[in-house]
Design a protein around this motif. Structure first.
Motif, PDB file in Angstrom:
ATOM      1  N   PHE A  62      -6.076  -0.047   8.835  1.00 53.89           N
ATOM      2  CA  PHE A  62      -4.882   0.125   9.663  1.00 53.89           C
ATOM      3  C   PHE A  62      -5.121  -0.687  10.931  1.00 53.89           C
ATOM      4  O   PHE A  62      -6.252  -0.802  11.392  1.00 53.89           O
ATOM      5  CB  PHE A  62      -4.639   1.598  10.007  1.00 53.89           C
ATOM      6  CG  PHE A  62      -3.311   1.854  10.672  1.00 53.89           C
ATOM      7  CD1 PHE A  62      -2.146   1.867   9.929  1.00 53.89           C
ATOM      8  CD2 PHE A  62      -3.242   2.075  12.035  1.00 53.89           C
ATOM      9  CE1 PHE A  62      -0.920   2.102  10.531  1.00 53.89           C
ATOM     10  CE2 PHE A  62      -2.011   2.308  12.649  1.00 53.89           C
ATOM     11  CZ  PHE A  62      -0.851   2.329  11.889  1.00 53.89           C
ATOM     12  N   LYS A  63      -4.063  -1.249  11.476  1.00 54.48           N
ATOM     13  CA  LYS A  63      -4.205  -2.081  12.676  1.00 54.48           C
ATOM     14  C   LYS A  63      -4.279  -1.201  13.930  1.00 54.48           C
ATOM     15  O   LYS A  63      -3.341  -1.119  14.723  1.00 54.48           O
ATOM     16  CB  LYS A  63      -3.055  -3.071  12.765  1.00 54.48           C
ATOM     17  CG  LYS A  63      -3.075  -4.139  11.678  1.00 54.48           C
ATOM     18  CD  LYS A  63      -2.013  -5.207  11.922  1.00 54.48           C
ATOM     19  CE  LYS A  63      -2.114  -6.339  10.934  1.00 54.48           C
ATOM     20  NZ  LYS A  63      -1.150  -7.441  11.221  1.00 54.48           N
TER      21      LYS A  63
ATOM     22  N   ASP B  61       1.001  -2.027   7.567  1.00 56.86           N
ATOM     23  CA  ASP B  61       0.369  -1.113   6.618  1.00 56.86           C
ATOM     24  C   ASP B  61       1.252  -0.936   5.388  1.00 56.86           C
ATOM     25  O   ASP B  61       0.777  -1.006   4.241  1.00 56.86           O
ATOM     26  CB  ASP B  61       0.127   0.224   7.314  1.00 56.86           C
ATOM     27  CG  ASP B  61      -0.597   1.237   6.448  1.00 56.86           C
ATOM     28  OD1 ASP B  61      -1.570   0.842   5.760  1.00 56.86           O
ATOM     29  OD2 ASP B  61      -0.206   2.407   6.441  1.00 56.86           O
ATOM     30  N   LEU B  62       2.537  -0.725   5.593  1.00 57.32           N
ATOM     31  CA  LEU B  62       3.448  -0.505   4.474  1.00 57.32           C
ATOM     32  C   LEU B  62       3.545  -1.745   3.591  1.00 57.32           C
ATOM     33  O   LEU B  62       3.547  -1.653   2.358  1.00 57.32           O
ATOM     34  CB  LEU B  62       4.824  -0.105   4.998  1.00 57.32           C
ATOM     35  CG  LEU B  62       5.882   0.239   3.937  1.00 57.32           C
ATOM     36  CD1 LEU B  62       5.391   1.349   3.016  1.00 57.32           C
ATOM     37  CD2 LEU B  62       7.187   0.650   4.618  1.00 57.32           C
TER      38      LEU B  62
ATOM     39  N   THR C  16      -4.277   6.385   2.663  1.00 61.00           N
ATOM     40  CA  THR C  16      -4.734   7.184   3.797  1.00 61.00           C
ATOM     41  C   THR C  16      -3.559   7.551   4.683  1.00 61.00           C
ATOM     42  O   THR C  16      -2.799   6.680   5.113  1.00 61.00           O
ATOM     43  CB  THR C  16      -5.776   6.410   4.627  1.00 61.00           C
ATOM     44  OG1 THR C  16      -6.892   6.096   3.792  1.00 61.00           O
ATOM     45  CG2 THR C  16      -6.242   7.225   5.824  1.00 61.00           C
ATOM     46  N   GLY C  17      -3.394   8.842   4.921  1.00 50.57           N
ATOM     47  CA  GLY C  17      -2.389   9.329   5.853  1.00 50.57           C
ATOM     48  C   GLY C  17      -3.070  10.039   7.010  1.00 50.57           C
ATOM     49  O   GLY C  17      -4.301  10.085   7.099  1.00 50.57           O
TER      50      GLY C  17
ATOM     51  N   PRO D 183       6.812   7.312  11.220  1.00 58.00           N
ATOM     52  CA  PRO D 183       5.652   6.439  11.358  1.00 58.00           C
ATOM     53  C   PRO D 183       4.475   6.922  10.516  1.00 58.00           C
ATOM     54  O   PRO D 183       4.074   8.077  10.611  1.00 58.00           O
ATOM     55  CB  PRO D 183       5.331   6.508  12.860  1.00 58.00           C
ATOM     56  CG  PRO D 183       6.634   6.847  13.489  1.00 58.00           C
ATOM     57  CD  PRO D 183       7.322   7.767  12.521  1.00 58.00           C
ATOM     58  N   ARG D 184       3.976   6.070   9.668  1.00 59.86           N
ATOM     59  CA  ARG D 184       2.877   6.294   8.732  1.00 59.86           C
ATOM     60  C   ARG D 184       3.277   7.178   7.555  1.00 59.86           C
ATOM     61  O   ARG D 184       2.609   7.167   6.522  1.00 59.86           O
ATOM     62  CB  ARG D 184       1.635   6.855   9.422  1.00 59.86           C
ATOM     63  CG  ARG D 184       1.083   5.940  10.513  1.00 59.86           C
ATOM     64  CD  ARG D 184      -0.407   6.096  10.722  1.00 59.86           C
ATOM     65  NE  ARG D 184      -1.171   5.592   9.595  1.00 59.86           N
ATOM     66  CZ  ARG D 184      -2.507   5.490   9.599  1.00 59.86           C
ATOM     67  NH1 ARG D 184      -3.201   5.867  10.674  1.00 59.86           N
ATOM     68  NH2 ARG D 184      -3.151   5.025   8.542  1.00 59.86           N
TER      69      ARG D 184
END
Length: 298
Positions: free
Chosen positions: A73-74, A90-91, A111-112, A136-137
């Motif tokens: 993840f950034k 990420d998506l 990963t969440g 988001p996420r």
């Protein structure tokens, strides 16, 4: 299995990769720099150079693997205020890798984050069956789960905000740095809101169990402690750093905590009962407060 791991030089991967190797799997780790490549190689994994923006490269690596564990993840973009840019990247990466393994039956572990559900509006004790339609996420989490309908044995490991061991503390690490810089270990209001936590090595074992046997479309909670209060956490940090502990008024939180202001006041009780029953996962490592007291943060 030959397992492709993104984020292979990061905190979580430092436990995931040794866990996979010790179980007899082969690991190919994504590395975006020479420094990251050296870290991945030192763990015993094969290095694949690239990053989350290299969608073709991600797809090719996923296609050539027997399973995927997506940890990257950034985080740097998130810390500098571009959360949505990091979320979108990420998506896109997830969609590229998912398309490559469609219909294969391969395991794909995403990963969440447990706090993501709270930010999106969930209230109460979060279980593995609780899911929101978006946010988001959460869009990325839902995309991974949906791969189960496309012939992928997909699952998501939701991480708590505090994943700790050997002096590393995940999101809590940012609060520790703030306490060190400002000379006070702070919490918001009465500090009775709690964050779940788990030791990194227990988390690494859960990813391995998910790779080997998680049911398709499942959500899993990497949570050993349901919720350690921020006041207790701040007190432990204050003792270790030798700084006072203080409540920060809500109206002063943004100035004091910076990019973490939106997180530090959140309450995030989380159950991992279903995860433990389904995969036989039993955390065995010390809890957060014991970790802070024994290993320290200085």
């Amino acid at each position: 299995m030959r397992v492709f791991v993104t984020g292979a030089s990061g905190h979580i991967a430092s436990a995931v990769i040794p866990e996979l190797l010790s179980a007899g799997h082969t690991v190919v780790g994504l590395a975006r720099s020479d420094r990251a490549a050296a870290a991945v190689s030192a763990l015993g994994a094969e290095v694949r150079r690239g990053d989350l923006d290299d969608l073709d490269g991600l797809a090719a690596a996923a296609d050539r693997s027997d399973g995927v564990i997506h940890l990257a993840f950034k985080h740097d973009e998130m810390r500098t205020g571009d959360l949505m840019g990091a979320v979108d990247a990420d998506l896109r990466a997830i969609e590229a890798m998912g398309a490559a393994v469609k219909g294969s039956g391969k395991p794909f572990i995403g990963t969440g984050v447990t706090l993501g559900q709270v930010i999106a509006g969930f209230r109460g004790r979060l279980t593995e069956q609780d899911a929101l339609p978006g946010g988001p996420r959460i869009d990325a989490e839902n995309a991974v789960v949906a791969f189960a309908e496309q012939g992928v044995r997909s699952s998501v490991v939701r991480l708590p905000p505090t994943v700790h061991s050997l002096g590393r503390y995940s999101l809590l690490g940012g609060l520790i740095e703030i306490a060190r810089a400002r000379g006070v270990a702070g919490y918001v209001g009465d500090g009775l809101n709690g964050w779940p936590s788990a030791d990194t090595r227990d988390v690494g074992r859960l990813y391995r169990l998910a790779l080997e046997g998680a049911p398709a479309g499942s959500r899993l909670h990497a949570v050993a402690e349901e919720g350690v209060t921020l006041r207790d956490t701040a007190a432990a940090v204050g003792r270790r750093l030798g700084v006072p502990v203080a409540s920060i008024a809500a109206e002063e939180a943004e100035e004091h905590f910076g990019f973490l202001a939106g997180f530090v006041g959140l309450d995030n009780p989380v159950s991992a009962d279903h995860t433990r029953r389904t995969l036989g996962w039993t955390p065995t490592r010390p809890g957060l407060l014991a970790d802070l007291a024994s290993e320290g943060v200085a």
